[in-house]
Design an enzyme around this catalytic site. Sequence first.
Site, PDB file in Angstrom:
ATOM      1  N   TYR A  61      -7.476   3.308   9.830  1.00 17.17           N
ATOM      2  CA  TYR A  61      -6.356   2.970   8.942  1.00 17.17           C
ATOM      3  C   TYR A  61      -6.780   3.213   7.496  1.00 17.17           C
ATOM      4  O   TYR A  61      -7.457   2.402   6.870  1.00 17.17           O
ATOM      5  CB  TYR A  61      -5.903   1.520   9.125  1.00 17.17           C
ATOM      6  CG  TYR A  61      -5.378   1.195  10.508  1.00 17.17           C
ATOM      7  CD1 TYR A  61      -5.038   2.207  11.411  1.00 17.17           C
ATOM      8  CD2 TYR A  61      -5.216  -0.122  10.930  1.00 17.17           C
ATOM      9  CE1 TYR A  61      -4.567   1.905  12.684  1.00 17.17           C
ATOM     10  CE2 TYR A  61      -4.731  -0.426  12.193  1.00 17.17           C
ATOM     11  CZ  TYR A  61      -4.417   0.596  13.069  1.00 17.17           C
ATOM     12  OH  TYR A  61      -3.948   0.293  14.322  1.00 17.17           O
ATOM     13  N   PRO A 207       5.574  -4.172  17.204  1.00 16.43           N
ATOM     14  CA  PRO A 207       6.385  -5.244  17.814  1.00 16.43           C
ATOM     15  C   PRO A 207       7.820  -5.286  17.296  1.00 16.43           C
ATOM     16  O   PRO A 207       8.703  -5.782  17.989  1.00 16.43           O
ATOM     17  CB  PRO A 207       5.631  -6.522  17.418  1.00 16.43           C
ATOM     18  CG  PRO A 207       4.856  -6.150  16.186  1.00 16.43           C
ATOM     19  CD  PRO A 207       4.462  -4.713  16.406  1.00 16.43           C
ATOM     20  N   LEU A 214      17.109  -2.413  13.439  1.00 16.03           N
ATOM     21  CA  LEU A 214      18.426  -2.924  13.029  1.00 16.03           C
ATOM     22  C   LEU A 214      19.586  -2.304  13.800  1.00 16.03           C
ATOM     23  O   LEU A 214      20.687  -2.840  13.807  1.00 16.03           O
ATOM     24  CB  LEU A 214      18.636  -2.711  11.520  1.00 16.03           C
ATOM     25  CG  LEU A 214      17.651  -3.462  10.622  1.00 16.03           C
ATOM     26  CD1 LEU A 214      17.935  -3.179   9.154  1.00 16.03           C
ATOM     27  CD2 LEU A 214      17.693  -4.965  10.877  1.00 16.03           C
TER      28      LEU A 214
HETATM   29  N1  LIG Z   1      -3.296   0.350  18.967  1.00 14.65           N
HETATM   30  C1  LIG Z   1      -2.561   1.262  18.403  1.00 14.65           C
HETATM   31  O1  LIG Z   1      -2.573   2.440  18.803  1.00 14.65           O
HETATM   32  C2  LIG Z   1      -1.686   0.889  17.265  1.00 14.65           C
HETATM   33  C3  LIG Z   1      -0.693   1.774  16.800  1.00 14.65           C
HETATM   34  C4  LIG Z   1       0.122   1.351  15.735  1.00 14.65           C
HETATM   35  C5  LIG Z   1      -0.080   0.095  15.177  1.00 14.65           C
HETATM   36  N2  LIG Z   1      -1.061  -0.729  15.638  1.00 14.65           N
HETATM   37  C6  LIG Z   1      -1.276  -2.092  15.081  1.00 14.65           C
HETATM   38  O2  LIG Z   1      -0.087  -2.832  15.298  1.00 14.65           O
HETATM   39  C7  LIG Z   1       0.357  -3.395  14.070  1.00 14.65           C
HETATM   40  C8  LIG Z   1       1.867  -3.513  14.096  1.00 14.65           C
HETATM   41  O3  LIG Z   1       2.475  -2.260  14.267  1.00 14.65           O
HETATM   42  P1  LIG Z   1       3.213  -1.505  13.071  1.00 14.65           P
HETATM   43  O4  LIG Z   1       2.767  -2.067  11.781  1.00 14.65           O
HETATM   44  O5  LIG Z   1       3.021  -0.066  13.310  1.00 14.65           O
HETATM   45  O6  LIG Z   1       4.749  -1.781  13.360  1.00 14.65           O
HETATM   46  P2  LIG Z   1       5.689  -3.082  13.260  1.00 14.65           P
HETATM   47  O7  LIG Z   1       4.900  -4.311  13.053  1.00 14.65           O
HETATM   48  O8  LIG Z   1       6.608  -3.000  14.430  1.00 14.65           O
HETATM   49  O9  LIG Z   1       6.565  -2.744  11.963  1.00 14.65           O
HETATM   50  C9  LIG Z   1       6.005  -2.588  10.692  1.00 14.65           C
HETATM   51  C10 LIG Z   1       7.076  -2.033   9.781  1.00 14.65           C
HETATM   52  O10 LIG Z   1       8.144  -2.949   9.681  1.00 14.65           O
HETATM   53  C11 LIG Z   1       8.325  -3.365   8.338  1.00 14.65           C
HETATM   54  N3  LIG Z   1       8.494  -4.827   8.353  1.00 14.65           N
HETATM   55  C12 LIG Z   1       7.593  -5.768   8.746  1.00 14.65           C
HETATM   56  N4  LIG Z   1       8.113  -6.997   8.667  1.00 14.65           N
HETATM   57  C13 LIG Z   1       9.387  -6.843   8.215  1.00 14.65           C
HETATM   58  C14 LIG Z   1      10.416  -7.753   7.933  1.00 14.65           C
HETATM   59  N5  LIG Z   1      10.265  -9.066   8.088  1.00 14.65           N
HETATM   60  N6  LIG Z   1      11.614  -7.256   7.482  1.00 14.65           N
HETATM   61  C15 LIG Z   1      11.792  -5.919   7.325  1.00 14.65           C
HETATM   62  N7  LIG Z   1      10.836  -5.007   7.591  1.00 14.65           N
HETATM   63  C16 LIG Z   1       9.630  -5.465   8.029  1.00 14.65           C
HETATM   64  C17 LIG Z   1       7.089  -2.979   7.590  1.00 14.65           C
HETATM   65  O11 LIG Z   1       7.416  -2.572   6.275  1.00 14.65           O
HETATM   66  P3  LIG Z   1       6.966  -3.444   4.987  1.00 14.65           P
HETATM   67  O12 LIG Z   1       5.560  -3.052   4.701  1.00 14.65           O
HETATM   68  O13 LIG Z   1       7.953  -2.990   3.968  1.00 14.65           O
HETATM   69  O14 LIG Z   1       7.122  -4.889   5.356  1.00 14.65           O
HETATM   70  C18 LIG Z   1       6.574  -1.789   8.394  1.00 14.65           C
HETATM   71  O15 LIG Z   1       7.137  -0.575   7.925  1.00 14.65           O
HETATM   72  C19 LIG Z   1      -0.195  -2.423  13.018  1.00 14.65           C
HETATM   73  O16 LIG Z   1      -0.175  -2.989  11.721  1.00 14.65           O
HETATM   74  C20 LIG Z   1      -1.556  -2.139  13.578  1.00 14.65           C
HETATM   75  O17 LIG Z   1      -2.437  -3.202  13.267  1.00 14.65           O
HETATM   76  C21 LIG Z   1      -1.854  -0.344  16.663  1.00 14.65           C
END
Ligand SMILES: NC(=O)c1ccc[n+]([C@@H]2O[C@H](COP(=O)([O-])OP(=O)(O)OC[C@H]3O[C@@H](n4cnc5c(N)ncnc54)[C@H](OP(=O)(O)O)[C@@H]3O)[C@@H](O)[C@H]2O)c1
Length: 281
Positions: A61, A207, A214
């Site tokens: 990352y 998640p 939305l």
């Molecule tokens: N193992 C793997 O292969 C893998 C792959 C991807 C991710 N991950 C891990 O999983 C974690 C979660 O996945 P993710 O970050 O990709 O996706 P996510 O948690 O489903 O969504 C994150 C996105 O949603 C927005 N967001 C978060 N909270 C919000 C809210 N309350 N209201 C509106 N928008 C919101 C964030 O933007 P803002 O910054 O504007 O809040 C960001 O763009 C990652 O951070 C990482 O640690 C692992």
Amino acid sequence: MNNNKTFTLGGDLTINRMGYGAMRITGKGVWGQPEHREEAINVLQALPAMGVNFIDTADSYGPNVSEELIAEALHPYPAGMVIGTKGGFMRTGPNEWHIDSQADHLKQALEGSLKRLRVNKIDLYQLHRIDPKVPFEKTLEFLKDAQRQGLIKHIGLSEVSITDIKKAREYVDIVSLQNKYSIVYRNWEPELKYCEQEGIAFIPWNPINAGNILYVEKLNEIAARHNATPQQVALSWLYHHSPNILLIPGTSKVAHLEENVKAVNVILTDSEMNELGSIGG
Ligand SMILES: NC(=O)c1ccc[n+]([C@@H]2O[C@H](COP(=O)([O-])OP(=O)(O)OC[C@H]3O[C@@H](n4cnc5c(N)ncnc54)[C@H](OP(=O)(O)O)[C@@H]3O)[C@@H](O)[C@H]2O)c1
């Protein structure tokens, strides 16, 4: 409905099930420094007071940026803070990810993570991906050896099947599985059930579908009923769907972090849980 607030990872690390995913505190395409560095630090420093004591990150990352920021913001870490990182990807540019789980790459990655996070041992080291070019046994031997050397406390896997987990367990204890999963992406349901049966944590990535949630009408409808946001309802559904689910929503903003943490207080009815549970394919 499941209401446990904590999960004990690997039998000895008790953490709150609402954690934090630190992939979003990087630049565009998960590359380089975040646009708002100060806000990223604020997000990390806000975690302990909000009761968040599980952070998910990876060497890839940034690369390196997420781990470095975590240490800058939180080291020396508050008691009970558990950090899970990962190895197994090489980065060449924004949105460019190349699987590399050869032992020499993983060795470098692990040494780098220890240094950047400023720890002697990684609480949870997750294999980011199985490398199709490398016999899985070789990767597992590496992880086993690193654990024997005391560099890793617990081992987790990411984006793997039940068959893969069973194979891995012939070599090492597997304490967590991190697969893509949300109300709109339920492909790994059998893996979640397997983890429940075996006491393995299931950590859904994306998640809230990477923020793209939305469009789900039912979610908006239920959120309005609870005076909550659709993101909170999506997280609440996961939280209450299985006691083995650890949540790591990713955000770069304190306001979103606050909102996400409060999702655990959004209590859905059984029929709402079922309605949301029937959305994902
Ligand atoms: N193992 C793997 O292969 C893998 C792959 C991807 C991710 N991950 C891990 O999983 C974690 C979660 O996945 P993710 O970050 O990709 O996706 P996510 O948690 O489903 O969504 C994150 C996105 O949603 C927005 N967001 C978060 N909270 C919000 C809210 N309350 N209201 C509106 N928008 C919101 C964030 O933007 P803002 O910054 O504007 O809040 C960001 O763009 C990652 O951070 C990482 O640690 C692992």
